[in-house]
Write an enzyme that holds these catalytic residues in place. Structure first.
Site: not given
Length: 484
Positions: A220, A222, A227, A402, A404, A409
């Site tokens: 899952h 991404k 470089d 969508h 996450k 703080d």
């Protein structure tokens, strides 16, 4: 003995074997109980379901193979990571409140604590993709790209065109895609990349004989690494769906968050990509300084302190789950959570309730309309529990949220691919960026507050006054949480 009695005996033995297997393989007692009840009360169906979707009989065979490929890398770089992390830890750049968190990630996930980083927050696909295309164009050595969802659409082809161009210029390009999440790519798309000299590999390829089991253990993540010193990580997949600037008919506004990294933190994203690549590809990658050019540089770029949290079915511990638990436990003033799938489990719920009862400002942003009705119903039961203690919960109305992210703080921001649910904690390969930065924390908090303007706060009194049969139904569906 009649055939009927023999059949009953065989089935009882299968049930007993399945229950013993559940107890042996399932770490979570809640999840284990759910499987056992399903097996007992749904004869035959429960057994078939568990052996198709629940049992992890391939895990040791497949992922220990992946770990064995990881070990040479681990042995070569862990000592360098250890020494540098300790110097950053002792520098005073990170609040002492986060000492347990940083040390846990360093020890359990071998994730270095890095200080020489530049970080840019990217809101939605319309900010991410232009930055990604610009960075890809500047590649001179290699491009490593890894996505759960990669689609053969406008966005996917824009990026593919740049990858092909760079490959023809002599840049090493490796393209890793999850075979389930990117099932719509098509062989012609992959062949186009191969013809240009791009190496491609599907993660955990799906074949008919193992389709059901392989839905569970997906990549899952991404990740893009350019470089060895430029990286992208977050919640935004490679698809037109994640952009709001294409003016596609019936497009739902998509709210998501990603981050651009430059500097030493990219070294661990590189490490993760190489581990995943070596698990999937026949053309193994070896550790060379070319892939980790900035890790030991001492000059300061921005002084942003970053650590990468990663875990998956091959992890000895649920690193992301434990890191989120520790982050919440370390909070002193506020906790702002954005999650499209909120099924946190007992430990995280206890931590949030303790935070609320301790007087912390706890806010949760969730979708107004979810893309999964079952998940939404299960999540609603958790809302009920939090609202009873004084949490503020907001439903996003502008489109689908969508992202996450977590704001802790004024000095910790978390952005990544992991949802707050069992699937992300136990079944999928995930990655989060832990940003120990007042600057990034402020930016992410501002983005959160802006999202609240497009959201409706749940009225606690009205929510808690809903009919008992609705709450009962939500709690019943919540029993399915380990399967969702």
């Amino acid at each position: 003995m009649s055939w009927f009695l023999l059949g009953q005996l065989v089935y009882v033995l299968i049930v007993v074997f399945a229950i013993l297997r559940v107890l042996h393989d399932t770490r979570s007692s809640t999840k284990a109980l759910a499987y056992i009840l399903f097996i007992v009360f749904f004869p035959l169906i429960g057994v078939i379901f568990y052996f198709s979707f629940g049992i992890n009989y391939r895990k040791r065979k497949l992922y220990t193979k992946k770990i064995s490929h990881d070990e040479p890398f681990r042995n070569r770089i862990k000592e360098k990571m250890k020494r540098y992390s300790e110097s950053v830890r002792d520098s005073g750049l990170v609040s002492s409140k986060r000492a347990n968190l940083t040390e846990y990630l360093r020890r359990s996930g071998t994730s270095p604590l890095t200080a020489n980083n530049e970080v840019k927050l990217l809101i939605n696909g319309e900010e991410k993709f232009p930055e990604l295309l610009k960075a890809l164009e500047k590649a001179t050595s290699h491009i490593h790209i890894e996505y759960y969802v990669y689609q053969n659409d406008i966005t996917g082809n824009q990026v593919a065109d740049v990858l092909i161009k760079k490959a023809r210029e002599g840049v090493e390009v490796r393209f890793l895609y999850d075979d389930y999440g990117s099932h719509g790519l098509g062989q012609s798309f992959i062949q186009k990349l191969n013809d240009a000299g791009i190496e491609t590999a599907p993660f955990y390829k799906i074949t008919w004989y193992a389709f059901a089991n392989r839905i569970n253990y997906r990549n899952h993540r991404k990740i893009v690494v350019i470089d060895g010193n430029v990286g992208f990580v977050g919640g935004i997949n490679m698809s037109d769906k994640y952009r709001n600037d294409l003016h596609i008919e019936k497009h739902i506004y998509w709210r998501d968050t990603h981050v651009l990294l430059r500097g030493q933190a990219v070294s661990y994203l590189q490490y993760l990509f190489m581990c995943d690549w070596n698990f999937c590809s026949k053309n193994k990658l070896e550790y060379t300084q070319n892939y980790f050019p900035d890790f030991l540089k001492q000059e300061t770029i921005e002084h942003e302190v970053v650590q990468i949290a990663a875990s998956g079915p091959d992890s000895p511990q649920p690193v992301i789950f434990y890191s989120l638990l520790e982050a919440i436990n370390s909070a002193k003033n506020r906790i702002y959570i954005t999650s499209p799938y909120f099924i946190p489990g007992e430990s995280l719920m206890d931590a949030l309730i303790i935070a609320i009862q301790s007087g912390l400002d706890v806010k949760l942003l969730v979708p107004g309309v979810s893309d999964s009705k079952t998940v939404n119903i299960a999540a609603s039961s958790y809302y009920t529990e939090l609202l009873q203690y004084g949490a503020k919960i907001y439903k996003y109305d502008k489109g689908f949220v969508h992202a996450k992210t977590i704001v802790i703080d004024d000095d910790l921001a978390i952005i990544g691919s992991a949802n707050m649910d069992y699937r992300s904690f136990d079944l999928n390969f995930e990655v989060n960026a832990m940003l120990y930065s007042k600057n990034l924390n402020k930016q992410l908090a501002e983005a959160f507050e802006n999202d609240l303007k497009d959201s409706e706060q749940i009225d606690a009194e009205a929510w808690l006054s809903r009919p008992k049969y609705v709450k009962l139904w939500e709690k019943f569906v919540r029993l399915l949480s380990p399967f969702l």
